[in-house]
Design an enzyme around this catalytic site. Structure first.
Site: not given
Length: 613
Positions: A423, A305
């Site tokens: 995050d 990815g």
């Protein structure tokens, strides 16, 4: 009884080492490598077996039938330890014994909790692991050091000599060969070469091992008249007899810069001080050649990815281990800072619910991180897929919530550093083969002092939909910023809906947070579970749903002081619902902040904002 025996054995080991070391000749350390892939705890069965194995190696090396190569095993799975000692073919029994004593004492200090370690001295190599190493040929990790004097003609002679010795070692039962030839230079003297492999591999594997290391010599050595190359299964050494070695490390693993006094510098990576002489980071560098081979040249077929700072590939290391390889994009303006930050942080962090950094590469213009491979990828892959989400029964979802809580509690409270992640989102929660969660991606994380409550920043980096109001609007960072993100994550795990997509409910479009509040008011959050199959699952617990929605809404309070700490969340998850506080309506509406209409989607990944002043 077993514990008393363990303690006695450890005491005996230390006494035995100290007694024999009285006449030690102080072998010279060449290099050492600790693998962070698997760790053990202090005073554990594994530590006892490790000390037992090292004692056995010392006894074997001191025996009258000493051969120069010894293997020992102690314990059984999952606490088995395999160890080996290889002394150079021209080393005496006494020097071999002294080398293993010194190496054993030093490596267990340097690699104090690592299950796999290797150390090379001028006279010997010591290696141990919790996986099979005896009788197995391996070429990683490797280490090369070279001298300072150059002579091209002598270097060519050395290469020819080494090729001759590699052919010769094929005929040796001890897998050892050495020879001295005339160098043709009165100042530099004769050329002495030596090659050697561990006993237990066959001659073909020995030759393969030596040739593999020689390829690295061809690439790195620049006509030096003294060099040595070490691997876990074989080694080569060459010198001109008139040269006193002054080794210079070549970074197949990693060599930190030296200051004028010859000591390693203390490096400052984004404000994080790393002592290059003692920190684990010097043992975690993996060569670019190894990474290119592991990914088939960064093949698209290996690509898993694309992350915020570059692509991620699946790779296979020479030892057969599958890894995830994060390659920093050369176009990323923020990449180098985040790369340094991620390395400097995660090498200090060890927890079962944090993804493990196995190594990194900082060669040429490449910046690469090597992580343990997570076969189930990330949480978002399951949450948002209509078919895969059915694999997440309620029991698995609660296991993920518990694991995320443990990981965040370690970051905020239990590690030697206080880390604010900044995050947290489903894409940064990785899942192993048993669906256990591991927090990942520390590129934007911040280190706090133990007593530090908050920090201000003008550069807001994170993912819209998960950022707290005080961080998104004012640049204020605290552990409560992570708690807000954690609350959003809880809602996503419960409902299977995306935080950055509007939800249709009662003929209106709501943010996920507003939707959760409406659901809380209507059914205490139970109607967030829209999948009837999920509610029929035997592990489904309405009480746990109510508890998790309650906790999530507490995490999403506008004022940071009204949000619980991660330790309080852990207590809430363990308790029944009676003692929980009732949340107030969260008043931070991201839809208004972004000026979206009711039909908009705001699927925005990592972004950078400017704080309002």
């Amino acid at each position: 009884m077993g514990l008393s025996k363990s303690i006695c054995m450890v005491i005996f080991s230390l006494f035995f080492f100290s007694f024999l070391a009285g006449n030690a000749k102080n072998p010279i350390l060449v290099n050492e490598n600790c693998s962070n892939a698997r760790n053990f705890t202090k005073d554990s069965k594994y530590e006892f077996n490790l000390n037992d194995m090292l004692t056995k190696l010392s006894v074997s090396s001191n025996s009258s039938s000493a051969s120069g190569f010894y293997t020992e095993t102690s314990g059984v799975d999952p606490n088995i330890v395999e160890g080996m000692l290889l002394c150079l073919g021209d080393v005496s029994v006494e020097d071999c014994r002294d080398c293993v004593i010194t190496a054993s004492k030093a490596i267990t200090k340097t690699c104090s909790v690592q299950k796999t370690a290797i150390t090379w001295y001028d006279n010997c190599m010591l290696r141990y692991s919790d996986v099979k190493i005896i009788g197995k040929m391996e070429t990683v990790p490797s280490y090369m050091s070279v001298g300072t004097i150059t002579d091209h003609d002598l270097y060519v002679k050395s290469i020819n000599l080494m090729k001759k010795l590699i052919d010769k070692v094929n005929q040796s039962a001890q897998l050892y060969a050495d020879e001295e030839v005339d160098g043709g230079d009165t100042k530099l003297g004769k050329i002495h070469g030596m090659v050697q492999c561990i006993i237990g591999i066959n001659a073909t594997d020995c030759v393969t091992c030596l040739n593999t290391l020689m390829e690295k010599v061809y690439k790195e050595n620049k006509d030096k008249v003294w060099w040595q190359m070490y691997g876990p299964s074989c080694m080569l050494r060459y010198k001109a007899s008139g040269v006193t070695p002054a080794p210079t490390p070549v970074p197949h693993m990693f060599a930190f810069p030296k200051n004028k006094k010859g000591k390693n510098k203390v490096l400052d990576l984004d404000g994080v001080m790393i002592n290059a002489e003692s920190d684990e980071s010097q043992h975690m560098h993996i060569s670019l050649d190894t990474i290119v081979d592991a990914t088939n040249g960064f093949s698209d077929d290996n690509k898993l990815g694309e992350g915020g700072f570059g692509p991620v590939y699946k790779g296979k290391l020479p030892n057969g281990e599958d890894v995830a390889i994060k390659r920093l994009s050369k176009k990323s303006s923020q990449g180098l800072t985040e790369f340094k930050n991620e390395v400097s942080l995660i090498i200090k962090l060890q927890h079962r619910n944090l993804v493990r950094l196995l190594g990194y590469c900082f060669e040429e213009d490449e910046k690469i991180l090597i992580y343990e491979y997570m076969s189930n990828k990330s949480l978002d892959v399951f949450l948002y897929d209509p078919l895969k989400s059915k694999e997440l029964d309620w029991k698995k979802r609660m296991n993920i919530i518990y694991g995320m809580t443990r990981g965040l509690q370690y970051l905020h409270k239990d590690s030697r550093l206080k880390i604010i992640h900044r995050d947290l989102k489903p894409g940064n929660i990785l899942l192993d083969c048993e669906m256990n969660p591991k927090i990942s991606d520390f590129g934007t994380a911040r280190i706090f002092g133990r007593q530090q409550k908050e920090e201000n920043t003008d550069k807001i980096v994170g993912t819209i939909g998960y950022m707290s109001p005080e961080y998104a609007l004012g640049g204020k960072i605290s552990e409560k910023s992570d708690i807000y993100s954690f609350g959003v994550l809880l809602l996503e795990i419960i409902s299977g809906k995306k935080a950055n997509r509007l939800v249709s409910h009662n003929n209106q479009y709501l943010s996920l947070i507003d939707y959760a509040w409406e659901s809380w008011c209507e059914t205490k959050g139970l109607n967030m579970i829209s999948d009837e199959e999920a509610m029929l699952d035997s592990s489904f617990s309405p009480a746990e749903v109510v508890k998790c929605v309650d906790i999530a809404l507490l995490c999403l309070q506008y004022q940071p002081k009204e949000r619980p700490t991660i330790s309080q969340i852990a207590d809430m998850l363990r308790s029944n619902n009676d003692g929980l506080s009732h949340p107030k309506q969260p008043s931070f509406v991201l839809q208004n902040l972004l000026n979206l209409d009711q039909h908009s989607e705001y699927e925005i990944s990592q972004t950078t904002l400017e704080a309002r002043t």
